[in-house]
Design a protein around this motif. Structure first.
Motif, PDB file in Angstrom:
ATOM      1  N   ASP A 188     -10.254   6.033   0.159  1.00 51.09           N
ATOM      2  CA  ASP A 188     -10.148   7.223   0.463  1.00 51.09           C
ATOM      3  C   ASP A 188      -9.496   7.465   2.000  1.00 51.09           C
ATOM      4  O   ASP A 188      -9.291   6.389   2.778  1.00 51.09           O
ATOM      5  N   HIS A 236      -5.543  -4.069  -8.016  1.00 58.09           N
ATOM      6  CA  HIS A 236      -5.655  -2.701  -7.133  1.00 58.09           C
ATOM      7  C   HIS A 236      -6.876  -2.282  -6.935  1.00 58.09           C
ATOM      8  O   HIS A 236      -7.948  -2.504  -7.427  1.00 58.09           O
ATOM      9  N   ASP A 279      -0.849   8.824  -2.150  1.00 61.62           N
ATOM     10  CA  ASP A 279      -0.413   9.469  -3.385  1.00 61.62           C
ATOM     11  C   ASP A 279      -0.526  10.845  -2.788  1.00 61.62           C
ATOM     12  O   ASP A 279      -0.764  11.776  -3.907  1.00 61.62           O
ATOM     13  N   HIS A 293      -3.696   3.599  -2.120  1.00 63.98           N
ATOM     14  CA  HIS A 293      -3.729   2.504  -3.089  1.00 63.98           C
ATOM     15  C   HIS A 293      -3.081   1.435  -2.605  1.00 63.98           C
ATOM     16  O   HIS A 293      -1.957   1.215  -1.896  1.00 63.98           O
ATOM     17  N   ARG A 303      -5.068   9.732  -1.721  1.00 65.99           N
ATOM     18  CA  ARG A 303      -5.814   8.553  -1.255  1.00 65.99           C
ATOM     19  C   ARG A 303      -4.699   7.503  -1.203  1.00 65.99           C
ATOM     20  O   ARG A 303      -3.574   7.743  -1.633  1.00 65.99           O
ATOM     21  N   ALA A 306      -8.092   1.659  -4.806  1.00 69.39           N
ATOM     22  CA  ALA A 306      -8.037   2.923  -4.012  1.00 69.39           C
ATOM     23  C   ALA A 306      -8.849   2.950  -2.778  1.00 69.39           C
ATOM     24  O   ALA A 306     -10.085   2.247  -2.730  1.00 69.39           O
ATOM     25  N   SER A 339       0.686  -1.263   0.170  1.00 66.81           N
ATOM     26  CA  SER A 339       0.002  -0.043   0.027  1.00 66.81           C
ATOM     27  C   SER A 339       0.863   1.329  -0.065  1.00 66.81           C
ATOM     28  O   SER A 339       1.971   1.324   0.296  1.00 66.81           O
TER      29      SER A 339
END
Length: 185
Positions: free
Chosen positions: A142, A138, A118, A123, A121, A140, A115
């Motif tokens: 928040d 993958h 960015d 990833h 959020r 994402a 993990s």
């Protein structure tokens, strides 16, 4: 962590036969360790010199696969019952809500969870094996711990991603690097 010519080294007692993950946070470091044999996982908040700041937070009897920090939140991830799980903690090790499923049990063996943050959020990437096919997925998440969209197979054409991959994030982007077929995704 390297700072100029200084290297921070710390040892966590009784880590032998277990796993350790670490991430930098504003006050120092967050370290998750798991010890085999029923001791379970703990989240340690360490100062800039590696000294424990608070008593550890118990994370249950699970092998923590990755840690990421962003949005004043530490994201802890693990696999349980063919599901990728996440939980959020503040910078003092306090839980922020309940654990949540990043990706549900849809068959296959999940491993190698990684993990990153960015700037906007988290990833989360993981390897999922069904039969002989091994791909990297993958999703994402928040800052509030809500998964975004559906899981996406990042390397469907590869079909055989082995052990070596990682993910890094910066300024609204996430980069997946894998050694398979000499590609960067």
């Amino acid at each position: 962590d390297l700072e100029g010519d200084r290297v921070l080294t710390t040892t966590a007692d009784n880590v032998r036969r277990g796993w350790t993950r670490v991430v930098r946070i504003p006050s120092g470091f967050a370290l998750a360790k798991y010890r085999e044999g029923g001791a379970g996982a703990e989240l340690w908040i360490l100062g800039p010199e590696g000294e424990p700041q608070l008593p550890p937070t118990a994370l249950g009897n699970r092998a923590i696969e990755s840690l990421a920090f962003g949005g004043d939140t530490i994201l802890v991830t693990w696999e349980e019952d063919e599901t990728v799980w996440g939980a959020r903690y503040d910078t003092e090790g306090g839980p922020l809500g309940e654990p949540f499923a990043v990706a549900g049990a849809d068959g296959g063996n999940i491993s190698r969870i990684r993990s990153t943050w960015d700037g906007l959020r988290f990833h989360v990437v993981w390897r999922r094996q069904v039969g002989q096919s091994r791909n990297v997925w993958h999703r994402a998440v928040d800052a509030a711990g809500r998964p975004i969209g559906s899981p996406v197979n990042l390397v469907p054409e590869a079909g055989d991603v082995q052990e070596s991959f990682d993910v890094a994030g910066r300024a609204g982007e996430a980069l997946l690097v894998t050694q398979e077929q000499d590609r960067v995704y």
